[in-house]
Scaffold this motif. Structure first.
Motif, PDB file in Angstrom:
ATOM      1  N   TYR A 141       6.078  15.816   4.556  1.00 42.61           N
ATOM      2  CA  TYR A 141       4.662  15.586   4.832  1.00 42.61           C
ATOM      3  C   TYR A 141       4.378  14.088   4.930  1.00 42.61           C
ATOM      4  O   TYR A 141       3.712  13.625   5.872  1.00 42.61           O
ATOM      5  CB  TYR A 141       3.792  16.220   3.745  1.00 42.61           C
ATOM      6  CG  TYR A 141       2.357  15.788   3.843  1.00 42.61           C
ATOM      7  CD1 TYR A 141       1.518  16.320   4.817  1.00 42.61           C
ATOM      8  CD2 TYR A 141       1.843  14.811   3.001  1.00 42.61           C
ATOM      9  CE1 TYR A 141       0.207  15.905   4.934  1.00 42.61           C
ATOM     10  CE2 TYR A 141       0.532  14.393   3.106  1.00 42.61           C
ATOM     11  CZ  TYR A 141      -0.281  14.939   4.073  1.00 42.61           C
ATOM     12  OH  TYR A 141      -1.576  14.519   4.189  1.00 42.61           O
ATOM     13  N   LEU A 142       4.885  13.320   3.969  1.00 44.61           N
ATOM     14  CA  LEU A 142       4.620  11.883   3.965  1.00 44.61           C
ATOM     15  C   LEU A 142       5.238  11.180   5.174  1.00 44.61           C
ATOM     16  O   LEU A 142       4.687  10.186   5.658  1.00 44.61           O
ATOM     17  CB  LEU A 142       5.144  11.255   2.673  1.00 44.61           C
ATOM     18  CG  LEU A 142       4.389  11.629   1.404  1.00 44.61           C
ATOM     19  CD1 LEU A 142       5.076  11.033   0.183  1.00 44.61           C
ATOM     20  CD2 LEU A 142       2.942  11.192   1.487  1.00 44.61           C
ATOM     21  N   ALA A 143       6.355  11.683   5.667  1.00 41.96           N
ATOM     22  CA  ALA A 143       6.983  11.073   6.842  1.00 41.96           C
ATOM     23  C   ALA A 143       6.066  11.148   8.057  1.00 41.96           C
ATOM     24  O   ALA A 143       6.103  10.272   8.926  1.00 41.96           O
ATOM     25  CB  ALA A 143       8.306  11.769   7.148  1.00 41.96           C
ATOM     26  N   ASN A 144       5.238  12.175   8.130  1.00 43.05           N
ATOM     27  CA  ASN A 144       4.308  12.301   9.252  1.00 43.05           C
ATOM     28  C   ASN A 144       2.932  11.732   8.931  1.00 43.05           C
ATOM     29  O   ASN A 144       2.251  11.212   9.808  1.00 43.05           O
ATOM     30  CB  ASN A 144       4.183  13.764   9.661  1.00 43.05           C
ATOM     31  CG  ASN A 144       5.449  14.261  10.309  1.00 43.05           C
ATOM     32  OD1 ASN A 144       5.981  13.621  11.201  1.00 43.05           O
ATOM     33  ND2 ASN A 144       5.938  15.378   9.850  1.00 43.05           N
ATOM     34  N   ALA A 145       2.509  11.819   7.683  1.00 38.81           N
ATOM     35  CA  ALA A 145       1.173  11.348   7.314  1.00 38.81           C
ATOM     36  C   ALA A 145       1.109   9.830   7.182  1.00 38.81           C
ATOM     37  O   ALA A 145       0.071   9.228   7.463  1.00 38.81           O
ATOM     38  CB  ALA A 145       0.740  12.001   6.003  1.00 38.81           C
ATOM     39  N   LEU A 146       2.199   9.211   6.734  1.00 38.00           N
ATOM     40  CA  LEU A 146       2.229   7.763   6.538  1.00 38.00           C
ATOM     41  C   LEU A 146       3.350   7.157   7.385  1.00 38.00           C
ATOM     42  O   LEU A 146       4.440   6.880   6.897  1.00 38.00           O
ATOM     43  CB  LEU A 146       2.470   7.434   5.062  1.00 38.00           C
ATOM     44  CG  LEU A 146       1.492   8.036   4.054  1.00 38.00           C
ATOM     45  CD1 LEU A 146       1.979   7.794   2.644  1.00 38.00           C
ATOM     46  CD2 LEU A 146       0.110   7.452   4.266  1.00 38.00           C
ATOM     47  N   PRO A 147       3.101   6.952   8.668  1.00 43.48           N
ATOM     48  CA  PRO A 147       4.169   6.442   9.540  1.00 43.48           C
ATOM     49  C   PRO A 147       4.647   5.057   9.118  1.00 43.48           C
ATOM     50  O   PRO A 147       3.869   4.233   8.656  1.00 43.48           O
ATOM     51  CB  PRO A 147       3.522   6.389  10.925  1.00 43.48           C
ATOM     52  CG  PRO A 147       2.170   6.973  10.810  1.00 43.48           C
ATOM     53  CD  PRO A 147       1.850   7.150   9.367  1.00 43.48           C
ATOM     54  N   THR A 188       5.656   7.102  14.200  1.00 47.36           N
ATOM     55  CA  THR A 188       5.980   8.422  13.667  1.00 47.36           C
ATOM     56  C   THR A 188       7.482   8.653  13.764  1.00 47.36           C
ATOM     57  O   THR A 188       8.212   7.888  14.407  1.00 47.36           O
ATOM     58  CB  THR A 188       5.246   9.521  14.457  1.00 47.36           C
ATOM     59  OG1 THR A 188       5.728   9.512  15.793  1.00 47.36           O
ATOM     60  CG2 THR A 188       3.741   9.327  14.428  1.00 47.36           C
ATOM     61  N   THR A 189       7.935   9.736  13.155  1.00 48.18           N
ATOM     62  CA  THR A 189       9.352  10.068  13.184  1.00 48.18           C
ATOM     63  C   THR A 189       9.834  10.277  14.617  1.00 48.18           C
ATOM     64  O   THR A 189      10.917   9.814  14.994  1.00 48.18           O
ATOM     65  CB  THR A 189       9.607  11.341  12.356  1.00 48.18           C
ATOM     66  OG1 THR A 189       9.099  11.140  11.035  1.00 48.18           O
ATOM     67  CG2 THR A 189      11.072  11.669  12.274  1.00 48.18           C
ATOM     68  N   SER A 190       9.041  10.943  15.432  1.00 48.56           N
ATOM     69  CA  SER A 190       9.448  11.176  16.824  1.00 48.56           C
ATOM     70  C   SER A 190       9.468   9.879  17.637  1.00 48.56           C
ATOM     71  O   SER A 190      10.307   9.713  18.525  1.00 48.56           O
ATOM     72  CB  SER A 190       8.551  12.217  17.485  1.00 48.56           C
ATOM     73  OG  SER A 190       7.217  11.767  17.514  1.00 48.56           O
ATOM     74  N   GLN A 191       8.563   8.947  17.355  1.00 44.46           N
ATOM     75  CA  GLN A 191       8.573   7.665  18.059  1.00 44.46           C
ATOM     76  C   GLN A 191       9.804   6.837  17.693  1.00 44.46           C
ATOM     77  O   GLN A 191      10.403   6.200  18.553  1.00 44.46           O
ATOM     78  CB  GLN A 191       7.295   6.883  17.749  1.00 44.46           C
ATOM     79  CG  GLN A 191       6.045   7.498  18.357  1.00 44.46           C
ATOM     80  CD  GLN A 191       4.783   6.845  17.831  1.00 44.46           C
ATOM     81  OE1 GLN A 191       4.741   6.343  16.713  1.00 44.46           O
ATOM     82  NE2 GLN A 191       3.733   6.860  18.658  1.00 44.46           N
ATOM     83  N   ILE A 192      10.178   6.878  16.431  1.00 45.12           N
ATOM     84  CA  ILE A 192      11.386   6.165  16.007  1.00 45.12           C
ATOM     85  C   ILE A 192      12.607   6.792  16.656  1.00 45.12           C
ATOM     86  O   ILE A 192      13.495   6.096  17.142  1.00 45.12           O
ATOM     87  CB  ILE A 192      11.509   6.169  14.469  1.00 45.12           C
ATOM     88  CG1 ILE A 192      10.389   5.340  13.854  1.00 45.12           C
ATOM     89  CG2 ILE A 192      12.865   5.637  14.033  1.00 45.12           C
ATOM     90  CD1 ILE A 192      10.289   5.442  12.353  1.00 45.12           C
ATOM     91  N   SER A 193      12.646   8.120  16.704  1.00 48.21           N
ATOM     92  CA  SER A 193      13.765   8.817  17.337  1.00 48.21           C
ATOM     93  C   SER A 193      13.859   8.486  18.820  1.00 48.21           C
ATOM     94  O   SER A 193      14.959   8.327  19.362  1.00 48.21           O
ATOM     95  CB  SER A 193      13.606  10.319  17.142  1.00 48.21           C
ATOM     96  OG  SER A 193      14.593  11.020  17.827  1.00 48.21           O
ATOM     97  N   ASN A 206       5.611   1.409   9.786  1.00 46.66           N
ATOM     98  CA  ASN A 206       5.219   0.416  10.803  1.00 46.66           C
ATOM     99  C   ASN A 206       4.425   1.050  11.939  1.00 46.66           C
ATOM    100  O   ASN A 206       4.593   0.714  13.100  1.00 46.66           O
ATOM    101  CB  ASN A 206       6.449  -0.307  11.354  1.00 46.66           C
ATOM    102  CG  ASN A 206       7.153  -1.116  10.298  1.00 46.66           C
ATOM    103  OD1 ASN A 206       6.505  -1.657   9.398  1.00 46.66           O
ATOM    104  ND2 ASN A 206       8.462  -1.194  10.386  1.00 46.66           N
ATOM    105  N   ASN A 207       3.577   1.990  11.586  1.00 44.54           N
ATOM    106  CA  ASN A 207       2.738   2.720  12.549  1.00 44.54           C
ATOM    107  C   ASN A 207       3.553   3.470  13.594  1.00 44.54           C
ATOM    108  O   ASN A 207       3.120   3.645  14.728  1.00 44.54           O
ATOM    109  CB  ASN A 207       1.730   1.785  13.217  1.00 44.54           C
ATOM    110  CG  ASN A 207       0.696   1.280  12.232  1.00 44.54           C
ATOM    111  OD1 ASN A 207       0.278   2.020  11.337  1.00 44.54           O
ATOM    112  ND2 ASN A 207       0.302   0.039  12.375  1.00 44.54           N
TER     113      ASN A 207
END
Length: 94
Positions: free
Chosen positions: A23-29, A34-39, A31-32
């Motif tokens: 939950y926190l990985a998606n709620a608190l990105p 998200t997990t999918s943006q980093i991927s 460096n602004n």
């Protein structure tokens, strides 16, 4: 017996930790991002479709839906025991 109780509680704590961290990985990105943006920043040849990850919703639902502190058959008999040759067995269907 006491060791089994400790292991059961560790399983519950581990499941809760995974759910909170997901939950926190998606709620608190970070460096602004998200997990999918980093991927997406790291190109790879084979990337599974996003719907392929939906299986985790089912896995978590099944883990939360079962009784984590009471791994017994409907009759109250333990599903796993050291006396069973395989360690675990499914209850007989009548």
């Amino acid at each position: 017996m006491k060791k089994n109780v400790i292991i059961r509680w560790l399983n519950v704590a581990g499941l809760l930790a995974v759910l909170v961290l997901n939950y926190l990985a998606n709620a608190l990105p970070l460096n602004n991002l998200t997990t999918s943006q980093i991927s997406a920043m790291f190109p790879v040849r084979n990337t599974p479709a996003s719907y392929a990850f939906s299986i985790w919703g089912l896995i978590y639902a099944l883990l939360v839906g079962r009784k984590p502190l009471s791994p017994t058959a409907p009759g109250g008999q333990p599903l796993c025991s050291r006396s069973s040759p395989s360690g675990c067995s499914l209850p007989a269907v009548s």
